[in-house]
Write an enzyme that holds these catalytic residues in place. Structure first.
Site, PDB file in Angstrom:
ATOM      1  N   GLY A 204     -54.797  23.881  -9.030  1.00 52.31           N
ATOM      2  CA  GLY A 204     -55.570  24.012  -7.794  1.00 52.31           C
ATOM      3  C   GLY A 204     -56.260  22.692  -7.478  1.00 52.31           C
TER       4      GLY A 204
ATOM      5  N   HIS B 276     -63.312  38.014  -4.179  1.00 49.96           N
ATOM      6  CA  HIS B 276     -62.843  36.773  -3.560  1.00 49.96           C
ATOM      7  C   HIS B 276     -63.158  35.536  -4.404  1.00 49.96           C
ATOM      8  CE1 HIS B 276     -61.674  34.215  -0.266  1.00 49.96           C
ATOM      9  NE2 HIS B 276     -62.877  33.700  -0.114  1.00 49.96           N
TER      10      HIS B 276
ATOM     11  N   HIS C  75     -65.091  39.451  -0.298  1.00 54.29           N
ATOM     12  CA  HIS C  75     -64.843  39.056   1.096  1.00 54.29           C
ATOM     13  C   HIS C  75     -64.748  40.344   1.925  1.00 54.29           C
ATOM     14  CE1 HIS C  75     -63.138  37.131   4.609  1.00 54.29           C
ATOM     15  NE2 HIS C  75     -63.350  35.950   4.044  1.00 54.29           N
TER      16      HIS C  75
ATOM     17  N   ARG D 106     -72.302  32.138  -2.332  1.00 54.71           N
ATOM     18  CA  ARG D 106     -71.632  30.873  -1.966  1.00 54.71           C
ATOM     19  C   ARG D 106     -71.537  30.710  -0.457  1.00 54.71           C
ATOM     20  NH1 ARG D 106     -66.300  29.496  -0.789  1.00 54.71           N
ATOM     21  NH2 ARG D 106     -65.836  31.708  -0.943  1.00 54.71           N
TER      22      ARG D 106
ATOM     23  N   ARG E 183     -71.883  37.244   4.089  1.00 56.59           N
ATOM     24  CA  ARG E 183     -70.803  38.128   3.642  1.00 56.59           C
ATOM     25  C   ARG E 183     -71.298  39.347   2.877  1.00 56.59           C
ATOM     26  NH1 ARG E 183     -66.337  33.779   1.585  1.00 56.59           N
ATOM     27  NH2 ARG E 183     -66.080  32.929   3.658  1.00 56.59           N
TER      28      ARG E 183
ATOM     29  N   ALA F 289     -56.105  29.138   0.281  1.00 60.39           N
ATOM     30  CA  ALA F 289     -57.339  29.112   1.088  1.00 60.39           C
ATOM     31  C   ALA F 289     -56.995  28.981   2.574  1.00 60.39           C
ATOM     32  CB  ALA F 289     -58.226  27.953   0.635  1.00 60.39           C
TER      33      ALA F 289
ATOM     34  N   LYS G 296     -49.882  28.183 -14.967  1.00 62.65           N
ATOM     35  CA  LYS G 296     -49.260  29.411 -15.488  1.00 62.65           C
ATOM     36  C   LYS G 296     -48.073  29.875 -14.644  1.00 62.65           C
ATOM     37  CE  LYS G 296     -51.628  33.283 -15.364  1.00 62.65           C
ATOM     38  NZ  LYS G 296     -52.646  34.288 -15.705  1.00 62.65           N
TER      39      LYS G 296
ATOM     40  N   LEU H 184     -63.650  24.545  -1.958  1.00 63.18           N
ATOM     41  CA  LEU H 184     -62.665  23.465  -2.084  1.00 63.18           C
ATOM     42  C   LEU H 184     -63.394  22.140  -2.311  1.00 63.18           C
ATOM     43  CD1 LEU H 184     -59.979  24.385   0.643  1.00 63.18           C
ATOM     44  CD2 LEU H 184     -59.765  24.629  -1.815  1.00 63.18           C
TER      45      LEU H 184
ATOM     46  N   GLU I 115     -69.116  28.109  10.454  1.00 64.93           N
ATOM     47  CA  GLU I 115     -68.966  29.382   9.731  1.00 64.93           C
ATOM     48  C   GLU I 115     -70.339  29.889   9.331  1.00 64.93           C
ATOM     49  OE1 GLU I 115     -66.118  29.009   6.516  1.00 64.93           O
ATOM     50  OE2 GLU I 115     -64.456  28.772   7.909  1.00 64.93           O
TER      51      GLU I 115
END
Ligand code: SIN
Length: 542
Positions: A27, A346, A241, A381, A287, A59, A48, A387, A126
């Site tokens: 990632g 999430h 989420h 968060r 959220r 994302a 993996k 990211l 956001e």
């Protein structure tokens, strides 16, 4: 209850390879570390699944970064801290907001582009952000970033990549990581010796029946670090989420918050807007506020939908092409149908406790990305911050590894180390493995999901303890190892959720609905010591 290693082995009998550095995960954090380390040191990166099987790749929403001249990193950090509900580390939030600007400029220089408008980036706004600062590439930002970085990582001469190779355990001698036990695609255990191990293997989504994460996200890095003696913090803070596609028989697909940013509504089967009168920001409330209201509605037997029918079709198609087409494949029309939704796990805010450079309490073990607890996010968060955190802390872990290798005596592990370990595998009773995994994820959703209370958490812990044979794989296989790791993180989440007798950020206790700073302004930390699991509470210094 827990054993130091998952299975019996003797390193002298296993195929062994040696590198200066082992990186686990493909990632954004793993790639960011790889770009820094792989230029200078002989490095192996394992993942993996396939290279692109990561939460980062999936994302949809973007990367929050104060790139605009009218924005500032101080403002971004302040938003992060405010949303973190008392537990964000102010210094870490500032580091990420500030250095994130440099790191993102480098990503753009490497050829990753983001949507633009009138010659500038098309920043979006956001929930929780006081400024439009989210960079995105339609609804596949993660894919754009990972594919962009992948090209550069693959071209590093000193770096080798092995897909379908699972981290089984981190090997240690006297509190120093000396490599890892891995499971290779042929189904064999192998040893990778390394002077430094960087774990960037993501979160724990698969421990819940419903998750937006890809199936590979089974808490492997967190569980392996726990078995190796690292400190594990903040595991009670799991972000759900609100809008995952709720279509029985299918995995929960994320329907990005950006849809609600564009005006999508959350309604029940009677067409009522469920967020009306709940929060002034309605669908764009934090959220966890939206999730709690949704859980109430679901408990009453209501069905919930995302309603985009009033939004301009062209705009939906242009801004959300991935979701538009994916829904079409499933038989839904984003602009004509009510889309059934429900909350899904999430993001894991906790993980392996690290310092500001990704270092852990084990020498030579570094952790970054979702697997780490840097305390940046606190108890909640801020959207699109993950990211950026992975990018900054992947780079920081890389810098720290390079520094440590400068002072190491040998250039990489040339001498074979010897570790012998005996474990007693336990047969899984009654159920077969996949039934037991299903049972676990269902119970986690019901008892340690978005709404929790003491008695059901205790029932959950009893179940985990009674069936602890899941922690002792009776076969050398991904399925058995994953089950043991899921069991481990489930135990950490439920114990931490039981201990935190208050409601804060994403952690909601029906029996303790208020925040209680006098007792709980701090972090629960778990560690596997010689005499079993040790628990500490670290009060936040103000
Ligand atoms: C989303 O696109 O809604 C998820 C973004 C995030 O979790 O930061």
């Amino acid at each position: 209850m827990f054993s130091r290693y998952l299975c019996s082995f003797s390193t002298s009998k296993l195929k062994t390879s040696s590198y200066e550095v082992l990186i686990v995960g493909s990632g954004i954090a793993g790639l960011s570390a790889a770009l820094e380390i792989g230029k200078a040191h002989r490095t192996l990166l394992i993942t993996k699944g396939e290279f692109t099987d990561s939460s980062s790749y999936q994302a949809q929403g973007g990367v929050a970064v104060a790139l605009s001249p009218n924005d500032s990193f101080e403002r971004h950090a302040a938003d992060t801290i405010k949303v973190g509900d008392g537990l964000s580390d102010e210094k870490v939030a500032e580091i990420v907001a500030k250095e994130g600007i440099e790191r993102m400029k480098e990503v753009i220089k490497l050829g990753v582009d983001f949507d633009r408008l009138n010659g500038d980036f098309d920043y979006s706004l956001e929930g929780g952000h006081s400024y439009s600062r989210i960079l995105h590439q339609a609804d596949q930002t993660g894919k754009a970033v990972i594919e962009g970085l992948k090209k550069h990582v693959e071209s590093l001469r000193l770096l080798e990549i092995k897909e379908r190779t699972m981290l089984v355990d981190i090997l240690t001698i006297s509190n120093k990581a000396i490599g890892a036990l891995v499971l290779v695609p042929e189904g064999e255990l192998e040893v990778v010796q390394a002077n430094a191990v960087v774990v960037a293997s993501g979160g724990v989504g698969e421990v819940y029946l419903y998750t937006t994460n890809p199936p590979v996200v089974t808490g492997d890095g967190i569980a392996a670090a726990f078995r190796a003696g690292a400190s594990i913090a903040d595991m009670e803070f799991i972000q759900f989420h609100p809008t995952a596609l709720n279509w029985e028989g299918h995995r929960r697909m994320l329907l990005t918050e950006a849809l609600r940013g564009e005006g999508a509504l959350l309604v029940n089967q009677g067409g009522e807007r469920i967020m009306e009168g709940v929060h002034p920001l309605k669908e764009l409330a934090p959220r966890f506020v939206v999730v709690r209201k949704m859980m109430e509605e679901l408990k009453r037997g209501n069905k919930l939908f995302l309603d985009c029918r009033h939004l301009p079709s062209e705009k939906l198609k242009r801004k959300f092409p991935f979701i538009w087409h994916k829904l079409k494949e499933y038989g839904f029309h984003l602009n004509n149908d009510l889309i059934p939704v429900s909350p899904a796990a999430h993001f894991c805010l906790g993980g392996v406790r690290t310092d500001d450079w990704g270092r852990t309490r084990i020498d030579g073990l570094y952790v970054c990305g979702e697997a780490a607890a840097t305390y940046m996010h606190g108890a909640n968060r801020l959207a699109s911050n993950s990211l950026l955190e992975g990018l900054v802390f992947g780079w920081r872990a890389g810098v720290a590894v390079k520094e440590s290798l400068k002072i190491e005596e040998s250039s990489y592990m040339e001498e074979r180390v010897r570790i012998d370990f005996e474990n007693t595998p336990q047969k899984i009773r009654d159920f077969d493995l996949s039934e037991l995994r299903f049972e676990l994820t269902k119970k986690m959703m019901e008892k340690a999901g978005p709404v929790r209370e003491g008695p059901s958490l205790r029932e959950l812990i009893e179940f985990l303890t009674n069936r602890k044979e899941a922690l002792y794989p009776s076969e050398i296989s991904i399925e058995f190892f994953e089950l043991a790791n899921l069991w481990t993180v489930a135990w950490l989440i439920s114990q931490a959720a039981l201990k935190r007798k208050e409601s804060r950020g994403v952690h909601f206790r029906e029996d303790f609905p208020e925040k209680n700073d006098s007792e709980f302004l701090g972090h629960f930390i778990w560690k596997l010591g010689d005499n079993g699991v040790e628990l500490e509470f670290h009060r936040k210094s103000c």
